[in-house]
Motif scaffolding. Structure first.
Motif, PDB file in Angstrom:
ATOM      1  N   THR A 143       0.779  -1.244   0.000  1.00  0.00           N
ATOM      2  CA  THR A 143       0.000   0.000   0.000  1.00  0.00           C
ATOM      3  C   THR A 143       0.812   1.297   0.000  1.00  0.00           C
ATOM      4  OG1 THR A 143      -0.168  -0.012   2.411  1.00  0.00           O
ATOM      5  CG2 THR A 143      -1.918  -1.135   1.220  1.00  0.00           C
ATOM      6  N   MET A 144       2.132   1.202   0.156  1.00  0.00           N
ATOM      7  CA  MET A 144       2.929   2.431   0.239  1.00  0.00           C
ATOM      8  C   MET A 144       3.067   3.088  -1.142  1.00  0.00           C
ATOM      9  SD  MET A 144       4.841   4.500   1.973  1.00  0.00           S
ATOM     10  CE  MET A 144       6.002   5.773   1.531  1.00  0.00           C
ATOM     11  N   ASP A 145       2.719   4.364  -1.192  1.00  0.00           N
ATOM     12  CA  ASP A 145       2.697   5.070  -2.461  1.00  0.00           C
ATOM     13  C   ASP A 145       4.087   5.647  -2.809  1.00  0.00           C
ATOM     14  OD1 ASP A 145       1.913   6.254  -4.706  1.00  0.00           O
ATOM     15  OD2 ASP A 145       0.495   7.660  -3.827  1.00  0.00           O
ATOM     16  N   GLY A 146       4.679   6.329  -1.841  1.00  0.00           N
ATOM     17  CA  GLY A 146       5.948   7.034  -2.102  1.00  0.00           C
ATOM     18  C   GLY A 146       7.137   6.094  -2.171  1.00  0.00           C
ATOM     19  N   LYS A 147       8.279   6.653  -1.821  1.00  0.00           N
ATOM     20  CA  LYS A 147       9.501   5.853  -1.898  1.00  0.00           C
ATOM     21  C   LYS A 147       9.751   5.190  -0.551  1.00  0.00           C
ATOM     22  CE  LYS A 147      14.243   6.177  -3.441  1.00  0.00           C
ATOM     23  NZ  LYS A 147      14.155   4.798  -3.927  1.00  0.00           N
ATOM     24  N   SER A 148       9.966   3.907  -0.580  1.00  0.00           N
ATOM     25  CA  SER A 148      10.312   3.177   0.649  1.00  0.00           C
ATOM     26  C   SER A 148      10.896   1.844   0.211  1.00  0.00           C
ATOM     27  CB  SER A 148       9.066   2.941   1.518  1.00  0.00           C
ATOM     28  OG  SER A 148       8.365   1.792   1.085  1.00  0.00           O
ATOM     29  N   PRO A 149      11.619   1.165   1.092  1.00  0.00           N
ATOM     30  CA  PRO A 149      12.234  -0.105   0.671  1.00  0.00           C
ATOM     31  C   PRO A 149      11.204  -1.089   0.114  1.00  0.00           C
ATOM     32  CG  PRO A 149      13.027   0.562   2.843  1.00  0.00           C
ATOM     33  CD  PRO A 149      11.970   1.540   2.462  1.00  0.00           C
ATOM     34  N   MET A 150      10.069  -1.204   0.763  1.00  0.00           N
ATOM     35  CA  MET A 150       9.074  -2.180   0.315  1.00  0.00           C
ATOM     36  C   MET A 150       8.363  -1.722  -0.963  1.00  0.00           C
ATOM     37  SD  MET A 150       9.199  -4.834   2.098  1.00  0.00           S
ATOM     38  CE  MET A 150      10.931  -4.675   2.442  1.00  0.00           C
ATOM     39  N   ALA A 151       8.097  -0.411  -1.054  1.00  0.00           N
ATOM     40  CA  ALA A 151       7.440   0.092  -2.268  1.00  0.00           C
ATOM     41  C   ALA A 151       8.378  -0.078  -3.465  1.00  0.00           C
ATOM     42  CB  ALA A 151       7.053   1.558  -2.094  1.00  0.00           C
ATOM     43  N   ASP A 152       9.674   0.134  -3.239  1.00  0.00           N
ATOM     44  CA  ASP A 152      10.647  -0.052  -4.325  1.00  0.00           C
ATOM     45  C   ASP A 152      10.714  -1.513  -4.752  1.00  0.00           C
ATOM     46  OD1 ASP A 152      11.114   2.609  -4.258  1.00  0.00           O
ATOM     47  OD2 ASP A 152      13.042   2.487  -3.209  1.00  0.00           O
ATOM     48  N   LEU A 153      10.654  -2.401  -3.792  1.00  0.00           N
ATOM     49  CA  LEU A 153      10.677  -3.838  -4.106  1.00  0.00           C
ATOM     50  C   LEU A 153       9.442  -4.222  -4.940  1.00  0.00           C
ATOM     51  CD1 LEU A 153      12.055  -6.600  -3.625  1.00  0.00           C
ATOM     52  CD2 LEU A 153      10.788  -6.770  -1.463  1.00  0.00           C
ATOM     53  N   ASN A 157       9.216  -5.662  -8.828  1.00  0.00           N
ATOM     54  CA  ASN A 157       8.453  -6.857  -9.199  1.00  0.00           C
ATOM     55  C   ASN A 157       7.293  -6.544 -10.147  1.00  0.00           C
ATOM     56  OD1 ASN A 157      10.045  -8.675  -7.806  1.00  0.00           O
ATOM     57  ND2 ASN A 157       8.967  -8.308  -5.876  1.00  0.00           N
ATOM     58  N   GLY A 158       7.299  -5.340 -10.693  1.00  0.00           N
ATOM     59  CA  GLY A 158       6.371  -5.055 -11.789  1.00  0.00           C
ATOM     60  C   GLY A 158       5.110  -4.306 -11.428  1.00  0.00           C
ATOM     61  N   GLN A 159       4.949  -3.898 -10.163  1.00  0.00           N
ATOM     62  CA  GLN A 159       3.717  -3.186  -9.801  1.00  0.00           C
ATOM     63  C   GLN A 159       4.085  -1.783  -9.334  1.00  0.00           C
ATOM     64  OE1 GLN A 159       0.478  -4.143 -10.067  1.00  0.00           O
ATOM     65  NE2 GLN A 159      -0.333  -2.329  -9.060  1.00  0.00           N
ATOM     66  N   ASP A 160       3.858  -0.802 -10.196  1.00  0.00           N
ATOM     67  CA  ASP A 160       4.221   0.574  -9.851  1.00  0.00           C
ATOM     68  C   ASP A 160       3.300   1.156  -8.791  1.00  0.00           C
ATOM     69  OD1 ASP A 160       6.389   0.715 -11.445  1.00  0.00           O
ATOM     70  OD2 ASP A 160       5.330   1.557 -13.177  1.00  0.00           O
ATOM     71  N   ASP A 161       2.012   1.086  -9.084  1.00  0.00           N
ATOM     72  CA  ASP A 161       1.062   1.723  -8.163  1.00  0.00           C
ATOM     73  C   ASP A 161       0.792   0.818  -6.972  1.00  0.00           C
ATOM     74  OD1 ASP A 161       0.801   3.884  -9.796  1.00  0.00           O
ATOM     75  OD2 ASP A 161      -0.886   3.006 -10.917  1.00  0.00           O
ATOM     76  N   PRO A 162       0.599   1.429  -5.823  1.00  0.00           N
ATOM     77  CA  PRO A 162       0.194   0.590  -4.684  1.00  0.00           C
ATOM     78  C   PRO A 162      -1.208   0.045  -4.933  1.00  0.00           C
ATOM     79  CG  PRO A 162       0.025   2.916  -4.133  1.00  0.00           C
ATOM     80  CD  PRO A 162       0.635   2.852  -5.494  1.00  0.00           C
ATOM     81  N   TRP A 163      -1.517  -1.056  -4.307  1.00  0.00           N
ATOM     82  CA  TRP A 163      -2.885  -1.546  -4.383  1.00  0.00           C
ATOM     83  C   TRP A 163      -3.685  -0.893  -3.261  1.00  0.00           C
ATOM     84  CZ3 TRP A 163       1.020  -5.563  -4.589  1.00  0.00           C
ATOM     85  CH2 TRP A 163       1.152  -6.174  -5.841  1.00  0.00           C
ATOM     86  N   SER A 164      -4.970  -0.879  -3.448  1.00  0.00           N
ATOM     87  CA  SER A 164      -5.807  -0.404  -2.356  1.00  0.00           C
ATOM     88  C   SER A 164      -6.205  -1.635  -1.535  1.00  0.00           C
ATOM     89  CB  SER A 164      -6.993   0.318  -2.998  1.00  0.00           C
ATOM     90  OG  SER A 164      -8.074   0.268  -2.157  1.00  0.00           O
ATOM     91  N   LEU A 165      -5.986  -1.558  -0.256  1.00  0.00           N
ATOM     92  CA  LEU A 165      -6.279  -2.705   0.620  1.00  0.00           C
ATOM     93  C   LEU A 165      -7.003  -2.192   1.855  1.00  0.00           C
ATOM     94  CD1 LEU A 165      -5.852  -5.695   1.563  1.00  0.00           C
ATOM     95  CD2 LEU A 165      -3.734  -4.915   2.633  1.00  0.00           C
ATOM     96  N   THR A 166      -8.209  -2.656   2.045  1.00  0.00           N
ATOM     97  CA  THR A 166      -8.968  -2.240   3.229  1.00  0.00           C
ATOM     98  C   THR A 166      -8.952  -3.348   4.287  1.00  0.00           C
ATOM     99  OG1 THR A 166     -10.383  -0.852   1.851  1.00  0.00           O
ATOM    100  CG2 THR A 166     -11.220  -1.415   4.037  1.00  0.00           C
ATOM    101  N   TYR A 167      -9.431  -4.522   3.914  1.00  0.00           N
ATOM    102  CA  TYR A 167      -9.683  -5.552   4.930  1.00  0.00           C
ATOM    103  C   TYR A 167      -8.417  -6.343   5.238  1.00  0.00           C
ATOM    104  CZ  TYR A 167     -14.242  -3.967   3.833  1.00  0.00           C
ATOM    105  OH  TYR A 167     -15.300  -3.139   3.647  1.00  0.00           O
ATOM    106  N   PHE A 168      -8.016  -6.319   6.501  1.00  0.00           N
ATOM    107  CA  PHE A 168      -6.790  -7.015   6.894  1.00  0.00           C
ATOM    108  C   PHE A 168      -7.022  -7.754   8.217  1.00  0.00           C
ATOM    109  CE2 PHE A 168      -2.557  -7.710   8.516  1.00  0.00           C
ATOM    110  CZ  PHE A 168      -1.892  -8.145   7.375  1.00  0.00           C
TER     111      PHE A 168
END
Ligand code: AHR
Length: 488
Positions: A143-153, A157-168
Motif C-alpha cells: 500500500t505504500m505510495d511514495g519511496k520506501s524499501p518495500m514500495a521499491d521492491l 516486481n512489476g507493480q508501480d502503483d500501490p494496491w488499495s487494501l482495506t480488509y486485513f
C-alpha cells in the motif's frame, strides 16, 4: 393459515454487500487448479487465472475475497510469494495434506485475481509463526505510495502503483491452528501487531482481530475488553472481530456424507445451520456492552457446511460435493446475516472452489456450478439495500427482505422442511404491490446435485404465477426449496 408481515415502510440498517464475501485458501484445489492454472496452461486463462471461474464468479457480484487462509495464513511467509515464479522457494503445506507449495500464486497473482473479479482483497496476516516486522512490511509493500524499501521492491516486481487494501485480518484461529493461544495472550499480541499495521497515503486499513470459535464467549469478552480500544485516549484499534462456525451434521470425527443422507441428517443440518443466529445473538450481546454504537463489525469470515471428504480423495483437501441441502444452508446463513446486518457486516463462505461448501467445482478444463452458487446469485439483490422487517414467518421458513434505492423490494425464502410443502401468506404493509416476479431453486430429491456429466440438474427457474391479492402474497414453497422474489 400463518400470516407473515413485511413492513415496507420500516427501513432498518443497510445490508453490507460484504456479507456476500468468499474465501480462497491454499488448500486442496482451491487455488491450484481452482483459480490458478498458470500462464502456460491449455485451460483458457488470463495471466494464469482461469477465465471460466472468473466469468462465473463475476455474476455473483463478489464483494471481497479472503486469502491466503485459514490455517495456511499463519504459516505463510509473503516474501516467498513475490518475484520471478521459478525462483520462489517452496514450502510444505503442513495443515493441508502435507503437499509442496510452490508459491506460484502470491501477492501479485492474488491482487490480479481481485482486479479480474472486481472485488476487494481481504488479506489475513501471519501472527502464529510470523513477526511484527513481516506483517508490517507486507502492508508497506502493498500500500505504500511514495519511496520506501518495500514500495521499491514492489516496483521491481512489476507493480508501480500501490494496491488499495482495506480488509486485513491480524491472524486466523489463533485459539487453534494459529498458535493455540489463550485470549489474554492473543489480545496483547493483537494490540502489538495491529499497532504496526500502518495506513500509508490514502489507504485506510480495516483491522480484523481473530475472534472466537463457535460459542467461546469468553474469547469475545476478553478481546472486546482488552483489545478493541487502547491508550489513554481510548483509541479504537479494532474494526472487526471474526467468528468461525461450520455446519457439521454429525460429529467432527464422523461428519456425515455430503451426498448420502436421509431426513434425519437433513433435519440435523438445518438445526445446526440455524444455530448461527443464536451464536451471533450471544457474541453481539457481549460486543454491545463494550461497543453500544456497533462500531466493531462481527466478521463471520468462515461459515458453511463441512462433511466427510468424497471417498477416494485426499483427506487433507476437504473436497466435498454440494447438494440442495447445501443450498438451504447457504440460504439460511445469508438470511440470518441480512437480518443481523446491524452487527454482521462481513462474512465469507468457506470456500470458493473445490473446498468445503464450494461455489464451483473444477476438473481439468471443466467447471460445474453448485446449488450454493445459485443461492448466492439469487440473493445478491440484497447487497447494499435497506433491511426490512419480516415477521411471523412459519417456523420451517427462513427469510429476509430488503428495499433498494429505486423502491424495489426483495424477499428471499427457504423451506427448511425436507418433506412437506409450506403454504402461507405475507401481508405487505406500507407499500402497494403492483407486480411480483421470482425464481425458485428446487429439486426432486434433497440430495440432488450437479456433476461434470450432469451440470444443470440443480439450477434456478422462473417462478410461475406468484399469487397475490391486494397487498397479500399467497406463497407455497415446495419442500426443500429456495425462492427469491422481487416486488415493485
Ligand atoms: O476452511 C478450512 C479451515 O477451517 C481453515 O483453514 C481454518 O481457519 C478453519 O479451521
Amino acid at each position: 393459515m400463518n400470516k407473515a408481515v413485511l413492513n415496507g415502510d420500516i427501513r432498518k440498517n443497510k445490508i453490507s454487500r460484504h456479507i456476500y464475501g468468499h474465501f480462497a485458501e491454499h488448500l486442496g484445489h482451491c487455488i491450484y487448479n481452482g483459480f490458478w492454472v498458470g500462464p502456460e496452461s491449455s485451460v483458457p486463462n488470463t495471466e494464469g487465472i482461469r477465465n471460466d471461474v472468473v466469468e462465473a464468479l463475476k455474476k455473483l457480484n463478489i464483494p471481497n475475497l479472503r486469502w491466503p487462509g485459514g490455517c495456511f495464513a499463519d504459516e505463510y511467509h509473503w516474501e516467498d510469494g513475490i518475484g520471478p515464479r521459478e525462483e520462489r522457494p517452496t514450502m510444505i503445506n503442513t495443515h493441508w495434506g502435507g503437499v509442496t507449495e510452490n508459491n506460484h500464486f502470491g501477492t501479485h497473482e492474488f491482487m490480479r485475481l481481485c482486479e479480474l473479479l472486481e472485488c476487494e482483497p481481504y488479506i489475513c496476516g501471519n501472527v502464529g509463526s510470523g513477526t511484527v516486522k513481516e506483517m508490517s512490511s507486507w502492508i508497506e509493500y502493498m500500500t505504500m505510495d511514495g519511496k520506501s524499501p518495500m514500495a521499491d521492491l514492489r516496483r521491481e516486481n512489476g507493480q508501480d502503483d500501490p494496491w488499495s487494501l482495506t480488509y486485513f485480518g491480524v491472524g486466523n484461529e489463533n485459539w487453534g491452528c494459529g498458535g493455540n493461544m489463550r485470549p489474554e495472550y492473543y489480545a496483547d499480541l493483537y494490540r502489538r501487531y495491529a499497532t504496526y499495521c500502518r495506513d500509508y497515503g490514502e489507504n485506510r486499513l480495516f483491522k480484523i482481530a481473530c475472534g472466537p470459535n463457535t460459542d467461546d464467549y469468553h474469547w469475545t469478552e476478553v478481546l472486546m475488553r482488552e483489545a478493541s480500544k487502547v491508550g489513554f485516549m481510548d483509541h479504537w484499534l479494532m474494526d472487526g472481530l471474526s467468528l468461525h462456525y461450520y455446519t457439521v451434521p454429525g460429529t467432527w470425527q464422523k461428519k456425515g456424507s455430503a451426498t448420502e443422507f436421509g431426513p434425519e441428517e437433513w433435519k440435523a443440518t438445518m438445526e445446526k445451520a440455524l444455530y448461527m443466529d443464536k451464536l451471533i445473538e450471544g457474541h453481539a450481546a457481549i460486543m454491545d456492552r463494550y461497543d453500544p454504537e456497533k462500531r466493531v463489525a462481527l466478521v463471520f469470515d468462515e461459515w458453511g457446511t463441512w462433511f466427510d471428504v468424497e471417498p477416494g480423495t485426499n483427506p487433507g483437501f476437504l473436497f466435498q460435493q454440494n447438494t440442495q441441502r447445501d443450498a438451504l444452508v447457504a440460504a439460511i446463513g445469508l438470511n440470518i446475516f441480512n437480518n443481523r446486518s446491524d452487527r454482521v457486516r462481513i462474512a465469507n463462505i468457506a470456500q470458493t472452489i473445490n473446498v468445503l461448501q464450494a461455489m464451483i467445482l473444477t476438473k481439468d478444463d471443466k467447471m460445474v456450478l453448485t446449488p450454493s452458487y445459485h443461492v448466492f446469485e439469487m440473493f445478491k439483490t440484497h447487497q447494499e439495500n435497506d433491511l426490512l422487517p419480516l415477521d411471523n414467518l412459519p417456523k420451517e421458513i427462513s427469510g429476509s427482505a430488503s428495499i433498494d434505492r429505486e423502491g424495489r423490494v426483495f424477499m428471499t425464502l427457504a423451506n427448511m422442511d425436507g418433506e412437506k410443502e409450506s403454504r402461507f401468506d405475507v401481508e405487505i404493509r406500507g407499500l402497494s404491490v403492483k407486480g411480483v416476479k421470482g425464481r425458485i431453486l428446487k429439486t426432486e430429491n434433497i440430495s440432488d446435485h450437479n456433476t461434470f456429466e450432469d451440470p444443470d440438474r440443480v439450477k434456478p427457474v422462473d417462478l410461475e404465477g406468484v399469487d397475490w391479492e391486494g397487498n397479500t402474497l399467497k406463497i407455497s414453497l415446495p419442500a426443500a426449496s429456495v425462492v427469491a422474489l422481487q416486488m415493485a
